[in-house]
Design a protein around this motif. Structure first.
Motif, short mmCIF file in Angstrom:
data_model
loop_
_atom_site.label_atom_id
_atom_site.label_comp_id
_atom_site.label_asym_id
_atom_site.label_seq_id
_atom_site.Cartn_x
_atom_site.Cartn_y
_atom_site.Cartn_z
N ASP A 42 55.95 1.99 -15.65
CA ASP A 42 54.93 1.24 -16.38
C ASP A 42 53.67 0.95 -15.55
OD1 ASP A 42 56.59 1.09 -18.60
OD2 ASP A 42 57.56 -0.74 -17.89
N GLU A 43 53.74 1.25 -14.24
CA GLU A 43 52.61 0.92 -13.37
C GLU A 43 51.42 1.85 -13.55
OE1 GLU A 43 53.68 0.59 -9.25
OE2 GLU A 43 54.78 -1.29 -9.58
N LYS A 44 50.25 1.33 -13.18
CA LYS A 44 49.03 2.14 -13.23
C LYS A 44 48.50 2.28 -11.81
CE LYS A 44 48.08 0.17 -17.77
NZ LYS A 44 47.42 -0.93 -18.47
N PRO A 45 48.96 3.29 -11.10
CA PRO A 45 48.67 3.35 -9.66
C PRO A 45 47.26 3.87 -9.33
CG PRO A 45 49.97 5.25 -10.31
CD PRO A 45 49.80 4.42 -11.54
N CYS A 74 51.43 8.24 -21.30
CA CYS A 74 51.50 9.62 -21.78
C CYS A 74 52.87 9.95 -22.37
CB CYS A 74 51.22 10.60 -20.64
SG CYS A 74 49.48 10.81 -20.26
N HIS A 75 53.93 9.58 -21.63
CA HIS A 75 55.27 10.05 -21.97
C HIS A 75 56.00 9.13 -22.94
CE1 HIS A 75 55.26 13.30 -18.99
NE2 HIS A 75 54.74 12.46 -18.12
N GLY A 76 55.51 7.92 -23.11
CA GLY A 76 56.23 6.97 -23.94
C GLY A 76 57.42 6.40 -23.19
N VAL A 77 58.36 5.84 -23.94
CA VAL A 77 59.51 5.24 -23.26
C VAL A 77 60.27 6.36 -22.53
CG1 VAL A 77 59.79 3.25 -24.75
CG2 VAL A 77 60.87 5.41 -25.38
N SER A 87 65.19 9.58 -9.75
CA SER A 87 66.49 9.07 -10.23
C SER A 87 66.38 8.60 -11.67
CB SER A 87 66.96 7.91 -9.34
OG SER A 87 67.11 8.33 -8.01
N LEU A 88 65.29 7.90 -11.97
CA LEU A 88 65.10 7.41 -13.34
C LEU A 88 65.01 8.58 -14.33
CD1 LEU A 88 64.40 5.12 -15.38
CD2 LEU A 88 61.98 5.57 -14.84
N ILE A 89 64.22 9.59 -13.98
CA ILE A 89 64.08 10.73 -14.90
C ILE A 89 65.38 11.51 -14.97
CG2 ILE A 89 62.82 12.90 -15.28
CD1 ILE A 89 60.39 11.52 -13.90
N GLY A 90 66.06 11.65 -13.81
CA GLY A 90 67.35 12.36 -13.80
C GLY A 90 68.38 11.68 -14.68
N LEU A 91 68.40 10.33 -14.61
CA LEU A 91 69.37 9.56 -15.40
C LEU A 91 69.24 9.85 -16.90
CD1 LEU A 91 71.46 7.23 -15.74
CD2 LEU A 91 69.51 5.65 -15.78
N THR A 93 63.26 7.12 -22.10
CA THR A 93 64.37 7.84 -22.74
C THR A 93 63.90 9.15 -23.38
OG1 THR A 93 64.01 6.43 -24.66
CG2 THR A 93 65.83 5.83 -23.18
N GLY A 94 62.60 9.25 -23.63
CA GLY A 94 62.05 10.50 -24.14
C GLY A 94 62.11 11.64 -23.13
N MET A 95 62.45 11.33 -21.88
CA MET A 95 62.56 12.36 -20.84
C MET A 95 63.95 13.00 -20.82
SD MET A 95 59.52 12.23 -19.74
CE MET A 95 59.28 13.01 -18.14
N ALA A 96 64.77 12.66 -21.80
CA ALA A 96 66.12 13.24 -21.86
C ALA A 96 66.04 14.76 -21.85
CB ALA A 96 66.84 12.75 -23.12
N GLY A 97 66.83 15.38 -21.00
CA GLY A 97 66.89 16.85 -20.95
C GLY A 97 65.91 17.48 -19.97
N VAL A 98 64.92 16.69 -19.53
CA VAL A 98 63.90 17.27 -18.64
C VAL A 98 64.53 17.71 -17.31
CG1 VAL A 98 61.82 16.75 -17.31
CG2 VAL A 98 61.98 16.04 -19.70
N ALA A 99 65.20 16.77 -16.64
CA ALA A 99 65.76 17.09 -15.32
C ALA A 99 66.83 18.17 -15.40
CB ALA A 99 66.35 15.82 -14.69
#
Lengths: 160, 280
Positions: free
Chosen positions: B86-89, B99-102, B155-159, B104-110
């Motif tokens: 959620d950060e804006k670095p 861009c990506h939304g929540v 790790s977050l995206i992998g999960l 959980t929408g990254m399911a399957g990416v990793a």
């Protein structure tokens, strides 16, 4: 002695150029300065002690059980009751002297792949033909000629 | 102890002038030698039915640590990743979520990385993609390799792919990378002259000292490794192994490491993603 030293180094370097790790027999004093001493394979073994050295079985035992130096117990087990966690990738060293002559043991340590190119065992006294060796290890054998003779002497005591 | 019959494989030898004489010597002495089962190697690849995650070889306590998210230390990294999502670095105020939304929408990416990066025409791993988003889209600085933030995000995206089957990238460029990775996997390297395959194809399940050799599947990365007391990447693990055989370890981000990962994903195709796994 001092005046002879540079000449000896020159001769050693010359010997290094002339000798390959497989093929030439004559070792002698010159060989002591080379990282890998020349040896000759015959009848599936190396009959002459490397560099003409006499091994010490006590030092050999220390090398065999040293997991950073000899590395043996990572793959082999053996009659070392004080050593936990011995590997099982390779045959037990127990009784090796009743199965193999010193000549054959010596070759297996020096370069097991000379017997079978697919052998898992690292070549302990070969530096040629290795790939991507780390900088700290490049140009150095795993064990020196003297260390190999120590291990050969020790393994020669494992009759049971 | 019984050791299974093995047969020789011909693709593990580096080409070098040493091997020609060695081959003839081997042939000459083969005549004199009694059968030496340890001197040969097992069949080339692990049959599908025998394929298993390193999880299966772990002690029950370590398995339990991974099974329960409340006891899995890697979940601390995941929690940090959730904050970073959620950060804006950067200067343009872009966050991942914008861009990506929540997440959980990254399911399957990793499960299908590394994959082709169309911009560069080269394979890119998940870490590389995260860094690309940081620098190109968020106008922020790349995270240092193996930094806590980078591992947290990975790790977050992998999960999000946990429980999904590994699906190697199907494009020809990734496949070519996997083929190069396979050659590396079978190449004997280092002062100890060992290939990945000699341990992880031929001798998995056996003991290397105190360690049980796993098949070497990339199902759980980033992993929390007890030996590290922290989370680390697949590249860190690969570099560990290379150092272990006293080889020159490829630097982090090297093409060779991405090629190896491409091959490992192909080799583990269909296996279940476990990220973030726990390992001894």
């Amino acid at each position: 002695m001092r005046r002879i030293a540079p000449l000896r180094r020159m001769l050693s370097a010359f010997a290094g150029l002339m000798m390959t790790s497989i093929g030439l027999g004559a070792a002698g004093a010159l060989a002591q300065d080379l990282p890998v001493v020349p040896y000759r394979i015959e009848s599936g073994g190396i009959s002459a002690p490397l560099g003409g050295r006499q091994g010490d079985a006590g030092r050999g035992r220390k090398l065999v059980t040293d997991r950073r130096k000899g590395l043996c117990l990572l793959c082999h087990s053996g009659p070392f009751p004080e050593e936990r966690f011995q590997g099982d990738l390779a045959p037990s060293l127990a009784g090796i002297a009743s199965r193999l002559t010193a000549e054959k043991i010596r070759l297996r340590i020096v370069d097991s792949t000379a017997i079978n190119p697919a052998s898992l065992m690292p070549p302990y006294h070969r530096i040629e033909g290795l790939v991507e060796v780390g900088a700290a290890w490049r140009g150095k054998p795993i064990l020196t000629a003297g260390e190999i003779e120590d291990v050969v002497a020790f393994l020669g005591t494992l009759r049971d | 102890m019984m050791f299974p019959e093995r047969h020789s494989r011909n693709n593990i030898e580096p080409s070098s002038d040493f091997y020609l004489p060695a081959f003839f010597i081997a042939v000459l002495f083969a005549i004199n030698l009694s059968p030496v089962p340890f001197m040969a190697v097992r069949a080339a690849e692990i049959p599908l039915a025998q394929r298993q995650s390193g999880f299966e070889l772990m002690q029950a306590e370590t398995q339990a640590m991974q099974r329960n998210d409340l006891s899995n230390p890697a979940m601390l990294w995941v929690r940090e990743g959730e904050k970073l999502w959620d950060e804006k670095p950067g200067e343009n105020g872009q966050s991942c979520v914008a861009c990506h939304g929540v997440v959980t929408g990254m399911a399957g990416v990793a499960a299908s990385y590394p994959t082709l990066d169309t911009a560069s025409g080269r394979p890119i791993d998940l870490t590389g993609r995260i860094q690309q988003c940081r620098t190109d889209r968020q106008r922020a600085s790349a995270w240092p390799r193996e930094s806590r933030a980078l591992l947290a995000m990975a790790s977050l995206i992998g999960l999000q792919s946990r429980g999904m089957p590994i699906m190697p990238a199907p494009d020809p460029i990734s496949k070519a990378g996997a083929a190069r990775g396979k050659a590396l996997f079978n190449q004997r390297v280092g002062q100890l002259n060992l290939s990945c395959a000699q341990c992880h194809d031929d001798n998995w399940g056996r003991k290397l000292g105190s360690a049980t050799i796993p098949q070497g599947h990339p199902t759980g990365y980033p992993i929390y490794r007890l030996e590290w007391q922290g989370v680390g990447s697949l590249q860190r693990r690969l570099r560990n192994c290379l150092a272990g055989v006293r080889a020159e370890a490829f630097p982090f981000g090297a093409d060779a490491l991405i090629d190896l990962e491409l091959f490992l994903m192909e080799r583990a195709a269909g296996m279940t993603v476990e990220t973030p796994a726990v390992r001894p």
